[in-house]
Structures are given as C-alpha cells and as structure tokens.
Design a protein around this motif. Structure first.
Motif: not given
Length: 137
Positions: A109-137
């Motif tokens: 369960d602890e491992h799963q919580k860490k994995m969920e946190a990593r997934r959430a962090e990655m989703a946040e990063f991807k959203a930020w990256k997509a927003e940055k790329e959208g502003q650059g065009n």
C-alpha cells in the motif's frame, strides 16, 4: 470499424504492457529483463549497449505508433478504453494484494501511494509542459 481499430490498438499495446510487468515463478523481473539474454549470447559491453539502445528505440516507436492511432479515436472511445484499463489495473491490484500477508500489504500500500504521487506529479508536469508549448506558438 471502430471495434476492429480498438481491438488492434489493444493488441498492439498488450506486448508492451506485458514487458513492463514483472514475471513470477523464477522468471525475469522488470529490473533485470534482458540480462539472461546477454549472458546466453555472450555479448560484449559494446554489443549490450547497442542492443539496449535498439530495444529502447523499438519501444519508443511502438508507443508513437500506438499514440497516432489512439489520437484518431473519438473521445468517447478513448474514455471507454481508459475506464476499462483502469478497471483492469484495479482488479490486478486487488488480486495481488490478496496474495500478501498483512505486513506485506502495508508495504504494498505504501508503494502504491508513492506510485500515485509520481503519476500525479508527472500529470502535473505534462500539463505544465503542454501549457508552455501552447504559449510559445
């Protein structure tokens, strides 16, 4: 046609998913996949590095091809596929957890919580990256 395309995409992604899953009963684990093959083939260090590079390129190519087809699916089909994959993941998680004793379940369960946190962090990063790329065009 949609059902055929969906089935084709699912069939194309299954080998990738299977390779990402650790094998049990003495089979290779995710972290040591390929080492047995390297040993059997008696590859040099340079051959191993090139082998890994080529395998990485192949995996990247498969992901890109799969994504191109997924991008063509209607949004409703994408959502249905996402829900089905999420249910399969949850079912597998439950089945794996039931094999464990209480102490192992706690660690799992602890491992799963860490994995969920990593997934959430990655989703946040991807959203930020997509927003940055959208502003650059």
């Amino acid at each position: 046609m949609r059902k055929t395309l969906t089935a084709l995409l699912l069939a194309a992604t299954l080998p990738t998913l299977a390779m990402a899953m650790p094998m049990h009963e003495g089979g290779p684990r995710h972290h040591d996949r390929g080492h047995g093959m390297f040993k059997e083939l008696n590859l040099s260090q340079e051959q191993r590095q090139e082998f890994r590079r080529l395998m990485g390129e192949q995996m990247k190519s498969k992901r890109e091809i799969t994504q191109r087809y997924l991008d063509k699916l209607p949004e409703a089909d994408k959502q249905a596929m996402h829900k089905e994959l999420e249910k399969a993941r949850a079912d597998q998680h439950k089945a794996l957890r039931e094999l464990l004793n209480p102490e192992q379940q706690k660690a799992f369960d602890e491992h799963q919580k860490k994995m969920e946190a990593r997934r959430a962090e990655m989703a946040e990063f991807k959203a930020w990256k997509a927003e940055k790329e959208g502003q650059g065009n």
